[in-house]
Design a protein around this motif. Sequence first.
Motif, PDB file in Angstrom:
ATOM      1  N   ALA A 110       0.835  -1.210   0.000  1.00  6.35           N
ATOM      2  CA  ALA A 110       0.000   0.000   0.000  1.00  6.35           C
ATOM      3  C   ALA A 110       0.866   1.255   0.000  1.00  6.35           C
ATOM      4  O   ALA A 110       0.616   2.195  -0.765  1.00  6.35           O
ATOM      5  CB  ALA A 110      -0.930  -0.012   1.209  1.00  6.35           C
ATOM      6  N   ARG A 111       1.877   1.270   0.858  1.00  2.89           N
ATOM      7  CA  ARG A 111       2.766   2.430   0.911  1.00  2.89           C
ATOM      8  C   ARG A 111       3.516   2.604  -0.399  1.00  2.89           C
ATOM      9  O   ARG A 111       3.701   3.731  -0.889  1.00  2.89           O
ATOM     10  CB  ARG A 111       3.759   2.273   2.074  1.00  2.89           C
ATOM     11  CG  ARG A 111       3.163   2.428   3.456  1.00  2.89           C
ATOM     12  CD  ARG A 111       2.841   3.871   3.801  1.00  2.89           C
ATOM     13  NE  ARG A 111       4.052   4.657   3.937  1.00  2.89           N
ATOM     14  CZ  ARG A 111       4.737   4.773   5.082  1.00  2.89           C
ATOM     15  NH1 ARG A 111       4.332   4.160   6.184  1.00  2.89           N
ATOM     16  NH2 ARG A 111       5.824   5.510   5.135  1.00  2.89           N
ATOM     17  N   GLY A 112       3.951   1.486  -0.981  1.00  3.46           N
ATOM     18  CA  GLY A 112       4.694   1.547  -2.239  1.00  3.46           C
ATOM     19  C   GLY A 112       3.860   2.078  -3.389  1.00  3.46           C
ATOM     20  O   GLY A 112       4.402   2.633  -4.355  1.00  3.46           O
ATOM     21  N   ALA A 113       2.535   1.927  -3.275  1.00  4.54           N
ATOM     22  CA  ALA A 113       1.632   2.430  -4.311  1.00  4.54           C
ATOM     23  C   ALA A 113       1.225   3.877  -4.070  1.00  4.54           C
ATOM     24  O   ALA A 113       0.407   4.425  -4.800  1.00  4.54           O
ATOM     25  CB  ALA A 113       0.392   1.546  -4.383  1.00  4.54           C
ATOM     26  N   GLY A 114       1.805   4.484  -3.027  1.00  2.00           N
ATOM     27  CA  GLY A 114       1.541   5.892  -2.765  1.00  2.00           C
ATOM     28  C   GLY A 114       0.360   6.173  -1.855  1.00  2.00           C
ATOM     29  O   GLY A 114      -0.036   7.334  -1.695  1.00  2.00           O
TER      30      GLY A 114
END
Length: 229
Positions: A110-114
């Motif tokens: 989730a964090r990696g997808a912004g």
Amino acid sequence: MTDAPSPVSRRPDALAFDVLDTLFPLAPLEWRFRAAGIPRVLMTRWSDHLLRDAFALALLDGAHTFEDVARGALRDITGHQIAPAAEDAIIEGMSELPERREAADALAAARGAGLRVVTLGNGDDGPTTALMARSGLDALVDGVLSCAAPSSWKPSATPYLAAAEALDLEPDRLALVTAHGWDVAGGSRAGLVTGWSAHLEGRFPSVFTPPDVNGRDLFEVVDGLLALK
């Protein structure tokens, strides 16, 4: 496999993860129950009793902390025969639970997808913060949000809407990730996008409107939410 999303669902801007039995299974508490001489079957009864009282407080605006409710449920299911030291050991164990194996990957995806990521459980701030720090998951979230305050128990609308407000989002831009059907129902009613992981309940409860996304585990749920348009 993750089910196809509802056509009205939109990709969220942030995710709010439930904590107990979603990110952190309660099952490892079993040995503390055994050490206290409490039959294994009563652990499930305790969890159900705890939820029952939390739901009642959500309706009654009860001013009690999550720890109050957890301790009260322990005393009730043991006929008020539990020793104070055993009660303390079980409650302390709730801040030492191991995380689910895919929890870190789900949060990181989730964090990696912004997307911004927070937790949104019924537990108190202190134990939840301790859980996140002990597991290292605190590095993968933007905040720990608590519901256990007067008028703010899930599945009442207040905590879901408060989470959206804290993130400066409209409710439909925030997604709830949970392993509880009742939590999905509460989040959906408050206007959130909902994602349900089947790892706890196996089948989604038939009395509730299905989630926007479901999956076998947390990573599949996050993957499904990220696939929304």
